[in-house]
Design an enzyme around this catalytic site. Structure first.
Site, PDB file in Angstrom:
ATOM      1  N   SER A  23      39.203  38.787  21.085  1.00 25.84           N
ATOM      2  CA  SER A  23      38.559  37.631  21.709  1.00 25.84           C
ATOM      3  C   SER A  23      39.525  36.455  21.844  1.00 25.84           C
ATOM      4  O   SER A  23      40.243  36.112  20.894  1.00 25.84           O
ATOM      5  CB  SER A  23      37.341  37.186  20.904  1.00 25.84           C
ATOM      6  OG  SER A  23      36.792  36.005  21.454  1.00 25.84           O
ATOM      7  N   LYS A  74      25.499  41.567  22.510  1.00 28.87           N
ATOM      8  CA  LYS A  74      24.816  40.639  23.419  1.00 28.87           C
ATOM      9  C   LYS A  74      23.327  40.946  23.592  1.00 28.87           C
ATOM     10  O   LYS A  74      22.511  40.023  23.682  1.00 28.87           O
ATOM     11  CB  LYS A  74      25.512  40.625  24.777  1.00 28.87           C
ATOM     12  CG  LYS A  74      26.886  39.958  24.749  1.00 28.87           C
ATOM     13  CD  LYS A  74      27.447  39.835  26.157  1.00 28.87           C
ATOM     14  CE  LYS A  74      28.752  39.036  26.153  1.00 28.87           C
ATOM     15  NZ  LYS A  74      29.244  38.793  27.529  1.00 28.87           N
ATOM     16  N   ASP A 111      27.362  33.036  31.130  1.00 31.97           N
ATOM     17  CA  ASP A 111      28.251  33.785  32.017  1.00 31.97           C
ATOM     18  C   ASP A 111      28.024  33.430  33.483  1.00 31.97           C
ATOM     19  O   ASP A 111      28.983  33.334  34.262  1.00 31.97           O
ATOM     20  CB  ASP A 111      28.086  35.285  31.811  1.00 31.97           C
ATOM     21  CG  ASP A 111      28.739  35.785  30.530  1.00 31.97           C
ATOM     22  OD1 ASP A 111      29.701  35.142  30.073  1.00 31.97           O
ATOM     23  OD2 ASP A 111      28.288  36.817  29.994  1.00 31.97           O
ATOM     24  N   GLY A 136      29.623  47.188  40.902  1.00 31.36           N
ATOM     25  CA  GLY A 136      29.342  47.354  39.479  1.00 31.36           C
ATOM     26  C   GLY A 136      27.922  46.954  39.151  1.00 31.36           C
ATOM     27  O   GLY A 136      27.318  46.116  39.843  1.00 31.36           O
ATOM     28  N   ALA A 137      27.367  47.546  38.094  1.00 33.21           N
ATOM     29  CA  ALA A 137      25.977  47.263  37.728  1.00 33.21           C
ATOM     30  C   ALA A 137      25.805  47.131  36.217  1.00 33.21           C
ATOM     31  O   ALA A 137      24.741  47.439  35.674  1.00 33.21           O
ATOM     32  CB  ALA A 137      25.058  48.361  38.265  1.00 33.21           C
ATOM     33  N   GLY A 139      26.470  44.608  32.545  1.00 34.13           N
ATOM     34  CA  GLY A 139      25.990  43.293  32.126  1.00 34.13           C
ATOM     35  C   GLY A 139      26.627  42.153  32.898  1.00 34.13           C
ATOM     36  O   GLY A 139      25.966  41.162  33.230  1.00 34.13           O
ATOM     37  N   ILE A 225      36.322  39.720  38.265  1.00 31.67           N
ATOM     38  CA  ILE A 225      36.103  39.129  36.941  1.00 31.67           C
ATOM     39  C   ILE A 225      37.122  39.624  35.926  1.00 31.67           C
ATOM     40  O   ILE A 225      37.220  39.076  34.824  1.00 31.67           O
ATOM     41  CB  ILE A 225      34.668  39.351  36.428  1.00 31.67           C
ATOM     42  CG1 ILE A 225      34.418  40.819  36.100  1.00 31.67           C
ATOM     43  CG2 ILE A 225      33.638  38.820  37.421  1.00 31.67           C
ATOM     44  CD1 ILE A 225      33.164  41.038  35.281  1.00 31.67           C
TER      45      ILE A 225
END
Length: 285
Positions: A23, A74, A111, A136-137, A139, A225
């Protein structure tokens, strides 16, 4: 940059994930803490999935103002929080937890905010209320589509390698979402004003995204992204055709702003210094 002061009264926040060493949130938040001279600290919190709810419940007891949540927590954060705001509910996941004055835990998702703010910063003046194509599908796609619909996109065309997952996403979100087969992704670009890749294709160590851009109008904005590398094969190909392109790093930076304000009481901005700091930490591909 002002020296960071940490005392026994320091405000605390962190990022919960498993693993969490990857992270970059500690770079971002501790940069702001030092820049603004805030008595506080932001810590990486490695939490295994089976321990997540217990660890989350410990945040108020340990004096934490809240935390970011990254994979794989999440969805668990959404399920375990005492309060969930409308944005997190729509997206179906939480990435930010805020401890309230009475010790309850409120979940939100920043986000979508980070995605739109990145486009506004890196492509100033771009019209975002345009037909969009999203690849894309997962999150991230859910957050992106919520952001686009809220920004006024009249239609979002969604293509995913597994159509069933795209259909389920479209049904759950509602609104003007049209699903097409992955094989039809290139043809779906006709008439689009914005193309967004939310898949891992093009990320370091992953295959490149195979996409013919011939049908995409030249005035369309293209964004990915992914930020490792910053210039993905998709962005490079789009830029070569004359499109404005936006990399994914700014989404990471801007999504951090609301949480910082909630935990540390200061509104912050994304500066060139911060972007440069995080860029230096990104492996060169």
């Amino acid at each position: 940059m002002t020296s960071q002061r940490i005392s026994g009264k320091a405000r605390l926040a962190g990022v919960m994930g498993w693993p969490v060493g990857h992270s970059r949130s500690p770079f971002i938040h501790n940069h702001w803490l030092a820049t603004y001279g805030i008595d506080g600290a932001y810590l990486p919190l490695a939490v295994q999935p089976q321990d997540f709810e217990q660890a989350m419940r410990a945040l108020p007891l340990l004096g934490f103002r809240g935390a970011n949540v990254t994979v794989p927590h999440k969805e668990a954060a959404l399920a375990c929080a005492d309060e969930v705001d409308a944005v997190a509910r729509r997206i179906g996941a939480a990435n930010t937890l805020v401890v309230t004055a009475d010790g309850r835990i409120r979940a939100t998702n920043t986000d979508a905010f980070g995605f739109i703010e990145n486009l506004r910063e890196r492509a100033p003046g771009a019209d975002l209320a345009v037909p969009a194509v999203v690849l894309g599908a997962g999150g991230a796609a859910r957050a992106v589509i919520v952001a686009l619909l809220d920004a006024g996109a009249p239609q979002v065309v969604l293509a995913n390698r597994g159509r069933a997952r795209a259909e389920a996403l479209a049904e759950s979100l509602g609104g003007a979402i049209r699903v097409v087969d992955w094989a039809d992704r290139a043809a779906a670009l006709e008439g689009a004003g914005l193309l967004v890749n939310t898949t891992t294709l093009g990320m370091a160590g992953q295959p490149a995204l195979d996409l013919d851009l011939a049908a995409l109008p030249h005035q369309a904005l293209v964004t990915d992204i992914v930020y490792t590398p910053l210039m993905t094969p998709l962005l490079a190909a789009a830029q070569a055709r004359g499109h404005r392109v936006v990399d994914g790093l700014g989404m990471l930076l801007h999504q951090a702003r609301p949480g910082f304000a909630a935990w540390f009481g200061t509104e912050v901005t994304v500066t060139p210094d911060l972007r440069a700091l995080v860029e230096r930490d990104i492996p060169k591909c």
